[in-house]
Write a protein that holds these residues in place. Sequence first.
Motif, PDB file in Angstrom:
ATOM      1  N   VAL A  23       0.836  -1.204   0.000  1.00 43.33           N
ATOM      2  CA  VAL A  23       0.000   0.000   0.000  1.00 43.33           C
ATOM      3  C   VAL A  23       0.869   1.253   0.000  1.00 43.33           C
ATOM      4  CG1 VAL A  23      -1.609   1.364   1.385  1.00 43.33           C
ATOM      5  CG2 VAL A  23      -2.016  -1.071   1.054  1.00 43.33           C
ATOM      6  N   GLU A  24       1.899   1.265   0.841  1.00 44.41           N
ATOM      7  CA  GLU A  24       2.801   2.420   0.905  1.00 44.41           C
ATOM      8  C   GLU A  24       3.458   2.680  -0.449  1.00 44.41           C
ATOM      9  OE1 GLU A  24       5.548   1.565   4.007  1.00 44.41           O
ATOM     10  OE2 GLU A  24       4.076   1.844   5.626  1.00 44.41           O
ATOM     11  N   LYS A  25       3.847   1.624  -1.142  1.00 41.04           N
ATOM     12  CA  LYS A  25       4.503   1.780  -2.434  1.00 41.04           C
ATOM     13  C   LYS A  25       3.529   2.322  -3.473  1.00 41.04           C
ATOM     14  CE  LYS A  25       8.019  -1.835  -1.811  1.00 41.04           C
ATOM     15  NZ  LYS A  25       9.186  -0.927  -1.929  1.00 41.04           N
ATOM     16  N   ILE A  26       2.312   1.820  -3.496  1.00 39.79           N
ATOM     17  CA  ILE A  26       1.326   2.322  -4.451  1.00 39.79           C
ATOM     18  C   ILE A  26       1.049   3.798  -4.217  1.00 39.79           C
ATOM     19  CG2 ILE A  26      -1.056   2.134  -5.248  1.00 39.79           C
ATOM     20  CD1 ILE A  26      -0.927  -0.861  -4.569  1.00 39.79           C
ATOM     21  N   ILE A  27       0.877   4.168  -2.975  1.00 40.14           N
ATOM     22  CA  ILE A  27       0.629   5.585  -2.635  1.00 40.14           C
ATOM     23  C   ILE A  27       1.814   6.449  -3.058  1.00 40.14           C
ATOM     24  CG2 ILE A  27       0.327   7.189  -0.715  1.00 40.14           C
ATOM     25  CD1 ILE A  27      -1.288   4.986   0.693  1.00 40.14           C
ATOM     26  N   LYS A  28       3.005   5.935  -2.850  1.00 37.65           N
ATOM     27  CA  LYS A  28       4.210   6.692  -3.246  1.00 37.65           C
ATOM     28  C   LYS A  28       4.186   6.994  -4.743  1.00 37.65           C
ATOM     29  CE  LYS A  28       7.944   4.444  -4.146  1.00 37.65           C
ATOM     30  NZ  LYS A  28       9.170   3.600  -4.063  1.00 37.65           N
ATOM     31  N   TYR A  29       3.824   6.012  -5.533  1.00 36.25           N
ATOM     32  CA  TYR A  29       3.827   6.201  -6.987  1.00 36.25           C
ATOM     33  C   TYR A  29       2.641   7.042  -7.470  1.00 36.25           C
ATOM     34  CZ  TYR A  29       7.751   3.047  -7.678  1.00 36.25           C
ATOM     35  OH  TYR A  29       9.004   2.477  -7.677  1.00 36.25           O
TER      36      TYR A  29
END
Length: 277
Positions: free
Chosen positions: A269-275
């Motif tokens: 989730v953190e990675k998706i939000i980052k992108y």
Amino acid sequence: MFEVGINSNNECGNNISEICTNVKKAGFNNIMIAFKVGGEENAILEAKKQGLKIPYVHLNNRYADDLWAKGESNKEYVEDVIRQIQLCAKHDIHIAVLHGTEGGASDLALPPTQHAIDCMNKILEVAKKNKVKIALENLDAPNFEHFTYLLDNIDSEWLGLCYDAGHHNLYRPDFDILEKYGDRILAIHLHDNLMDWEYGYDYTRDLHMIPFDGKIDFEKICEKLAKTNYKNVIMLELHRLSCGEPRKYDDMKIENYLNLAKERVGVIVEKIIKYKQ
């Protein structure tokens, strides 16, 4: 921004009641009910009783190859899918994941034909009436053309994509599913494997491991997912015990397994939000 969830057939309990209890304890608020013949409604009721939300279900894939057949077996298959859609509507569930074929890498459905399109359109008529969208899942390599045939030849808001990251990277990493069908995404399945399938292997290479325990590049997947309009639950689809080697979780306590799964999906989730930023 995103809630997280896990499948009900994760093998983290002796029955659906135990599984829901363990999932809830690990901090999951969403569960994807995997329909098992004879236990579909009971599983829905148990999950709701324990306060779990059901963003989508996974329809049973028994005899899915019969979508491509003709005669009585085809008729019975279509009727059973319709029955499951109506069950979803009864319980206010509005997305259902469907296998276009049975999904075993050693199985070969009959070649794609207009007859299958006609059958799927019949299913979609009922789906529309019941306000249940069908999310078609990408499966194994031998039957991949059946998956693309349905999506390429049916233009309906009631038929979309269930993006299975594990299947994509195991069977057809050369085909950019999210680039072609990402605008139709309705559901996702996230799990890991060793990306080592080749013709001759059966389904045992489809390991359904916890993300980051295999070889799939989840950084790339998160970047791709961030470019889609997907806003639903970030859903794990894990099998703790039943897949092939290596058997990483046989000696792991269920509590520890689910806690690790919850931690890893949080990273995704953190990675998706980052992108998305």
